[in-house]
Design an enzyme around this catalytic site. Structure first.
Site, PDB file in Angstrom:
ATOM      1  N   ASP A 113       0.928  -1.192   0.044  1.00  0.00           N
ATOM      2  CA  ASP A 113       0.088  -0.051  -0.034  1.00  0.00           C
ATOM      3  C   ASP A 113       0.998   1.139   0.047  1.00  0.00           C
ATOM      4  O   ASP A 113       1.642   1.442   0.989  1.00  0.00           O
ATOM      5  CB  ASP A 113      -0.862   0.167   1.248  1.00  0.00           C
TER       6      ASP A 113
ATOM      7  N   LYS B  11     -10.440  -0.057  -2.559  1.00  0.00           N
ATOM      8  CA  LYS B  11     -10.280  -0.108  -1.046  1.00  0.00           C
ATOM      9  C   LYS B  11     -10.319   1.258  -0.124  1.00  0.00           C
ATOM     10  O   LYS B  11      -9.818   2.044  -0.213  1.00  0.00           O
ATOM     11  CB  LYS B  11      -8.700  -0.747  -0.873  1.00  0.00           C
TER      12      LYS B  11
ATOM     13  N   LYS C  20      -7.014   3.251  -3.201  1.00  0.00           N
ATOM     14  CA  LYS C  20      -7.404   3.065  -2.019  1.00  0.00           C
ATOM     15  C   LYS C  20      -7.715   4.423  -1.587  1.00  0.00           C
ATOM     16  O   LYS C  20      -7.018   5.573  -1.733  1.00  0.00           O
ATOM     17  CB  LYS C  20      -6.370   2.602  -1.136  1.00  0.00           C
TER      18      LYS C  20
END
Length: 318
Positions: free
Chosen positions: A155, A254, A218
């Site tokens: 991430d 996400k 995300k």
């Protein structure tokens, strides 16, 4: 992760698709507000959706006092997120597990050891999380370190200044290098949408990240003043849909930061089903970034089974 979905190979930066982004704030807010008002699943259907939600969680600890022992306890919960009596009462053939466990790079090795044999991937934040304000060579080195420790998902955080300054080439080049540093590990690009100032910037940053090869986009680090919101989620979903129409490639989504209740999880799942379709109700293409969401989901499932609510401490993660 993405076992059944080909990775997003990216594409050359197409500034016409980026600059052409539009976002009608009032229309987006009306659409987002309609989701919790209209969508409601009850009883057995709700229990089924909540069991599905468990498998979509990136169970996360990103605290300054994380230790290998805390991470091991979190991984034990990821292996068995639902109490055995509840699993049995629901008649599940197999006990659910969470989608992944997400930790800092130095905690990747303990997490990998604790999850050995489970099939649950370890995700690591990297690139100077949460601000990303480190020299690019150091951010790339952090990615490589986390991958070498066993992380299967990375991430990353983007440089917000590139978005605020509309320097799309710099943002694209940065993420391309991060994707290369990931190797076989999948890349989730954290846009830190609460810092991007407008929904148009969110859409543009989403498109550039996907063009650069992000496997997921995300919303947030969870450390911004404003994290995952439904209007932002709607705009990012529409960007995923637009990118898919151009390239034929599916990119995951996400939401992260502040999603703590089962009701919120159901609303986000409704958004995915309506905007992107059933494929985005699988961990291949949808994850929650959460630390406390699992506790409320387990409480709601226990209420369905027993008719009573228990204290959150009965479902403690660690």
């Amino acid at each position: 992760m993405l076992a059944n979905t080909p990775r997003n190979p990216g594409m050359p930066l197409a500034l016409d698709l980026v600059e052409g982004a539009r976002a009608n704030l009032s229309a987006v807010e009306r659409r987002a507000a309609s989701l919790p008002a209209r969508r409601s699943v009850k009883k057995a259907w709700q229990a089924a959706w909540l069991v599905r939600a468990i498998g979509l969680i990136d169970l996360t600890t990103l605290a300054g006092d994380d230790t290998p022992a805390r991470v091991a306890r979190l991984c034990a919960k990821a292996r068995r997120p639902l109490r055995p009596d509840l699993t049995e009462a629901l008649g599940l053939k197999a006990a659910p597990t969470t989608g992944a466990v997400c930790v800092y790079p130095t905690m990747v090795a303990p997490a990998v050891a604790a999850l050995a044999g489970s099939g649950i991937p370890v995700a690591s934040v990297a690139t100077g999380f949460p601000a990303g304000l480190m020299p690019l060579p150091l951010r790339l080195a952090e990615i490589r370190y986390a991958v070498a420790e066993g992380a299967r998902e990375i991430d990353i955080v983007i440089t917000r200044a590139h978005v605020l300054g509309q320097d799309w080439q710099a943002l694209y080049d940065e993420i391309v290098q991060m994707r290369e540093a990931c190797g076989e590990a999948h890349l989730k690009a954290i846009l830190a949408t609460g810092d991007l100032k407008s929904l148009r910037n969110v859409h543009k940053a989403s498109m550039v990240a996907m063009m650069a090869g992000a496997d997921f986009i995300k919303t947030s680090t969870g450390k911004e003043g404003v994290n995952a919101t439904l209007p932002v989620g709607l705009v990012m979903c529409r960007a995923i849909r637009a990118y898919g129409e151009v390239t034929g490639h599916k990119v995951g989504f996400k939401p992260a930061g502040g999603i703590a209740s089962a009701k919120e999880a159901l609303t986000w799942m409704s958004l995915m089903k309506e905007e992107l379709g059933n494929d985005w109700l699988q961990p291949d293409l949808f994850r929650f970034g959460a630390s406390s969401l699992l506790t409320d989901i387990e409480r709601q499932i226990e209420h369905f089974v027993t008719g009573r609510y228990s204290a959150a401490s009965h479902h403690a993660i660690a």
